[in-house]
Design a protein around this motif. Structure first.
Motif, PDB file in Angstrom:
ATOM      1  N   UNK A   1      32.089  18.923  10.613  1.00 60.49           N
ATOM      2  CA  UNK A   1      32.998  20.035  10.407  1.00 60.49           C
ATOM      3  C   UNK A   1      32.227  21.350  10.330  1.00 60.49           C
ATOM      4  N   UNK A   2      31.079  21.293   9.670  1.00 55.50           N
ATOM      5  CA  UNK A   2      30.272  22.520   9.541  1.00 55.50           C
ATOM      6  C   UNK A   2      29.758  22.959  10.903  1.00 55.50           C
ATOM      7  N   UNK A   3      29.399  21.961  11.756  1.00 56.76           N
ATOM      8  CA  UNK A   3      28.924  22.300  13.091  1.00 56.76           C
ATOM      9  C   UNK A   3      30.014  22.921  13.935  1.00 56.76           C
ATOM     10  N   UNK A   4      31.231  22.391  13.840  1.00 53.79           N
ATOM     11  CA  UNK A   4      32.346  22.957  14.583  1.00 53.79           C
ATOM     12  C   UNK A   4      32.662  24.369  14.098  1.00 53.79           C
ATOM     13  N   UNK A   5      32.551  24.590  12.782  1.00 52.39           N
ATOM     14  CA  UNK A   5      32.791  25.919  12.207  1.00 52.39           C
ATOM     15  C   UNK A   5      31.773  26.911  12.759  1.00 52.39           C
ATOM     16  N   UNK A   6      30.526  26.476  12.811  1.00 53.82           N
ATOM     17  CA  UNK A   6      29.468  27.335  13.347  1.00 53.82           C
ATOM     18  C   UNK A   6      29.715  27.642  14.816  1.00 53.82           C
ATOM     19  N   UNK A   7      30.081  26.598  15.570  1.00 60.45           N
ATOM     20  CA  UNK A   7      30.312  26.788  17.002  1.00 60.45           C
ATOM     21  C   UNK A   7      31.481  27.744  17.247  1.00 60.45           C
ATOM     22  N   UNK A   8      32.559  27.593  16.459  1.00 59.57           N
ATOM     23  CA  UNK A   8      33.725  28.464  16.612  1.00 59.57           C
ATOM     24  C   UNK A   8      33.363  29.913  16.296  1.00 59.57           C
ATOM     25  N   UNK A   9      32.577  30.115  15.237  1.00 60.28           N
ATOM     26  CA  UNK A   9      32.163  31.473  14.870  1.00 60.28           C
ATOM     27  C   UNK A   9      31.347  32.110  15.987  1.00 60.28           C
ATOM     28  N   UNK A  10      30.397  31.338  16.537  1.00 55.39           N
ATOM     29  CA  UNK A  10      29.556  31.875  17.597  1.00 55.39           C
ATOM     30  C   UNK A  10      30.380  32.214  18.834  1.00 55.39           C
ATOM     31  N   UNK A  75      20.624  20.025   8.414  1.00 57.43           N
ATOM     32  CA  UNK A  75      22.033  20.209   8.742  1.00 57.43           C
ATOM     33  C   UNK A  75      22.143  20.345  10.270  1.00 57.43           C
ATOM     34  N   UNK A  76      21.936  19.192  10.945  1.00 55.43           N
ATOM     35  CA  UNK A  76      21.781  19.207  12.401  1.00 55.43           C
ATOM     36  C   UNK A  76      23.054  19.641  13.119  1.00 55.43           C
ATOM     37  N   UNK A  77      24.212  19.342  12.534  1.00 55.27           N
ATOM     38  CA  UNK A  77      25.461  19.756  13.166  1.00 55.27           C
ATOM     39  C   UNK A  77      25.577  21.269  13.227  1.00 55.27           C
ATOM     40  N   UNK A  78      24.945  21.969  12.318  1.00 54.68           N
ATOM     41  CA  UNK A  78      24.946  23.431  12.330  1.00 54.68           C
ATOM     42  C   UNK A  78      23.830  23.966  13.211  1.00 54.68           C
ATOM     43  N   UNK A  79      22.719  23.239  13.262  1.00 57.77           N
ATOM     44  CA  UNK A  79      21.580  23.698  14.064  1.00 57.77           C
ATOM     45  C   UNK A  79      21.917  23.683  15.550  1.00 57.77           C
ATOM     46  N   UNK A  80      22.612  22.654  16.005  1.00 58.97           N
ATOM     47  CA  UNK A  80      22.830  22.481  17.438  1.00 58.97           C
ATOM     48  C   UNK A  80      23.525  23.674  18.097  1.00 58.97           C
ATOM     49  N   UNK A  81      24.666  24.148  17.609  1.00 55.89           N
ATOM     50  CA  UNK A  81      25.293  25.304  18.279  1.00 55.89           C
ATOM     51  C   UNK A  81      24.475  26.583  18.162  1.00 55.89           C
ATOM     52  N   UNK A  82      23.768  26.730  17.046  1.00 59.48           N
ATOM     53  CA  UNK A  82      22.908  27.912  16.918  1.00 59.48           C
ATOM     54  C   UNK A  82      21.796  27.872  17.960  1.00 59.48           C
ATOM     55  N   UNK A  83      21.181  26.687  18.141  1.00 58.56           N
ATOM     56  CA  UNK A  83      20.106  26.563  19.132  1.00 58.56           C
ATOM     57  C   UNK A  83      20.635  26.797  20.538  1.00 58.56           C
ATOM     58  N   UNK A  84      21.824  26.285  20.830  1.00 56.39           N
ATOM     59  CA  UNK A  84      22.410  26.503  22.152  1.00 56.39           C
ATOM     60  C   UNK A  84      22.618  27.988  22.421  1.00 56.39           C
ATOM     61  N   UNK A  85      23.085  28.719  21.402  1.00 56.31           N
ATOM     62  CA  UNK A  85      23.289  30.163  21.560  1.00 56.31           C
ATOM     63  C   UNK A  85      21.961  30.892  21.738  1.00 56.31           C
ATOM     64  N   UNK A  86      20.968  30.505  20.967  1.00 60.31           N
ATOM     65  CA  UNK A  86      19.649  31.132  21.077  1.00 60.31           C
ATOM     66  C   UNK A  86      19.064  30.927  22.464  1.00 60.31           C
ATOM     67  N   UNK A  87      19.304  29.762  23.055  1.00 56.83           N
ATOM     68  CA  UNK A  87      18.767  29.492  24.380  1.00 56.83           C
ATOM     69  C   UNK A  87      19.481  30.309  25.453  1.00 56.83           C
ATOM     70  N   UNK A  88      20.714  30.696  25.193  1.00 58.79           N
ATOM     71  CA  UNK A  88      21.387  31.604  26.124  1.00 58.79           C
ATOM     72  C   UNK A  88      20.752  32.991  26.076  1.00 58.79           C
ATOM     73  N   UNK A  89      20.255  33.342  24.888  1.00 57.82           N
ATOM     74  CA  UNK A  89      19.583  34.638  24.751  1.00 57.82           C
ATOM     75  C   UNK A  89      18.157  34.593  25.292  1.00 57.82           C
ATOM     76  N   UNK A  90      17.456  33.475  25.018  1.00 51.48           N
ATOM     77  CA  UNK A  90      16.049  33.353  25.389  1.00 51.48           C
ATOM     78  C   UNK A  90      15.791  31.948  25.952  1.00 51.48           C
ATOM     79  N   UNK A  91      16.141  31.694  27.218  1.00 50.26           N
ATOM     80  CA  UNK A  91      16.005  30.342  27.780  1.00 50.26           C
ATOM     81  C   UNK A  91      14.561  29.886  27.975  1.00 50.26           C
TER      82      UNK A  91
END
Length: 458
Positions: A1-10, A75-91
């Motif tokens: 749930x926390x990962x989905x919340x993070x992904x939705x916010x991003x 908290x890997x469910x939160x890390x995953x969407x953050x990492x995906x977003x960071x890679x869009x900024x700096x692949x």
């Protein structure tokens, strides 16, 4: 749930136009992402009501800090969407790929982690990734790219930057691409690091490393043996009449080119001498039975001890032959060395071989299975004796015999002395004395009775 919340916010944050600072401000002030401690932008508006948002921080840094904090808390469910977003900024930033792969592995997404590692290698190729060679080697390992992993570890070795904890990984990476000298160097370095107290190795790990070093740095070898039985056939060797006790001798020298090594595979070039010291009256013995064989054999599969060979038989004695022999063999051994912390354990081995003489159109096959307890008998400082008692079952076939098949079973004992053992090598040579008594089970009786062997391997 926390990962989905993070992904939705991003997703919501990314969908806002870059100029819409007023809309971004309440989003940043909200509680949708507690781990993101991001300051509110400073909004400045002029008389024409044109507002400019000035951030006192780098958005990328804020996201990265949140991702690292979540990773530290696993908290890997939160890390995953953050990492995906960071890679869009700096692949091309290696650290962000590490975050994503760690999150996927933490969530049990093994195939996704492998796919991400493969994408990372492509994205980072020729780029300033910020990763050291050993870190790139770890990425390649996750991606399953053995060649790239070995190359990165080679670069790290040249820079003397392989940490002691990764020496074994680096050694196995070299093994996977057939680079035996590099694997030996790194195995030995791991043993040295353990002796220096930099890493810890269990007794079994030390034994495994010493066995690996002894196998990998072998470039040649030799063997000799005497065999006595009631006329049974040496695999691919001379034969004697059924029911008459024969004594046969065999000696071999081989060369194993390091350039032809692979991932657990090798090629040998060898020469072998065979002859009968004692045989039935109608069979050849001594010089007239002398036979030379020149051949090449290969171990094509790294995970299985399966051998194929082609030999040219060269006539030496009057009773020997000129022919071609094609043969294949499979062997399996369980705990021949044994656990280092025990003086008694169960040992087993299986040997199967079949071959065909092309000109004579003769086929043969032989097999032996042994299983039983082995005892470690302490010897000199250079090695140990092993005493092995076992049950044995044997069978053979030869199309040139009147009674083609023979089978037997019984008991046996083998006494082995390990030689050429030191700090970095387990026993590389041995002498072995074997005595068996087998009862006749079926077919001819040439495989039954007393069987004696004396063997030396260097």
């Amino acid at each position: 749930a926390q990962g989905e919340q993070t992904r939705a916010w991003l997703q919501q944050w990314q969908n806002l136009p870059a100029s819409d600072a007023a809309a971004r401000q309440p989003l940043l002030q909200g509680t949708a992402l507690p781990a993101l401690k991001m300051p509110v932008p400073d909004l400045a508006c002029n008389a024409d009501e044109v507002c400019v948002a000035r951030y006192a921080f780098d958005i990328e840094s804020g996201l990265a800090n949140a991702a690292y904090a979540a990773a530290q808390a696993k908290q890997w469910a939160q890390v995953q969407p953050l990492a995906e977003t960071l890679l869009k900024l700096q692949p091309a930033k290696g650290a962000y790929w590490q975050l994503l792969i760690a999150a996927q592995q933490g969530l049990g997404q093994g195939e996704a982690a492998r796919s991400s590692a493969q994408q990372a290698l492509q994205a980072l190729q020729g780029q300033e990734s910020g990763l050291a060679p050993v870190q790139l080697a770890q990425l390649a390992h996750t991606a399953g790219d053995k060649q790239a992993e070995a190359q990165f570890y080679s670069a790290a070795e040249q820079a003397r930057s392989i940490p002691p904890q990764q020496l074994e990984d680096a050694a196995y990476a070299a093994e996977h691409v057939g680079d035996a000298p590099a694997a030996v160097r790194r195995h030995v370095a791991a043993l040295d690091s353990a002796d220096a107290g930099q890493i810890e190795l269990s007794d079994k790990q030390r034994q495994d490393l010493r066995l690996a070093v002894g196998d990998l740095d072998r470039e040649w070898g030799s063997s000799a043996g005497l065999f006595s039985s009631r006329g049974s056939t040496l695999p691919g060797g001379q034969s004697s009449a059924s029911g008459y006790r024969s004594v046969q001798t065999v000696g071999e020298v081989y060369w194993r080119p390091q350039a032809l090594r692979g991932d657990g595979t090798f090629v040998d070039l060898y020469g072998r001498y065979m002859g009968n010291l004692r045989a039935a009256p109608q069979d050849a013995r001594g010089a007239e039975s002398s036979q030379l064989a020149l051949g090449v054999r290969a171990k094509p599969f790294g995970d299985h001890n399966f051998i194929v060979a082609a030999e040219r038989w060269v006539k030496l004695g009057d009773a020997s032959r000129d022919d071609w022999l094609l043969r294949a063999a499979y062997s399996y051994t369980k705990d021949m060395y044994g656990p280092v912390n025990r003086d008694r354990w169960m040992t087993g081995d299986l040997y199967l071989e079949a071959g065909r003489y092309l000109h004579a159109r003769e086929n043969y096959a032989t097999g032996e299975l042994r299983y039983g307890p082995q005892w470690r008998l302490k010897g000199s400082d250079t090695g140990d004796w092993g005493l092995w008692g076992y049950g044995v079952a044997a069978a053979e076939y030869n199309s040139s015999y009147r009674r083609t098949s023979a089978s037997s079973a019984g008991v046996g004992v083998s006494l082995r002395r390990w030689l050429r053992e030191d700090r970095t090598h387990a026993g590389r040579s041995w002498v072995d004395f074997t005595l068996q008594y087998r009862v006749h089970l079926g077919g001819d009786d040439r495989a039954s009775g007393l069987v004696a062997r004396a063997s030396w391997f260097y």
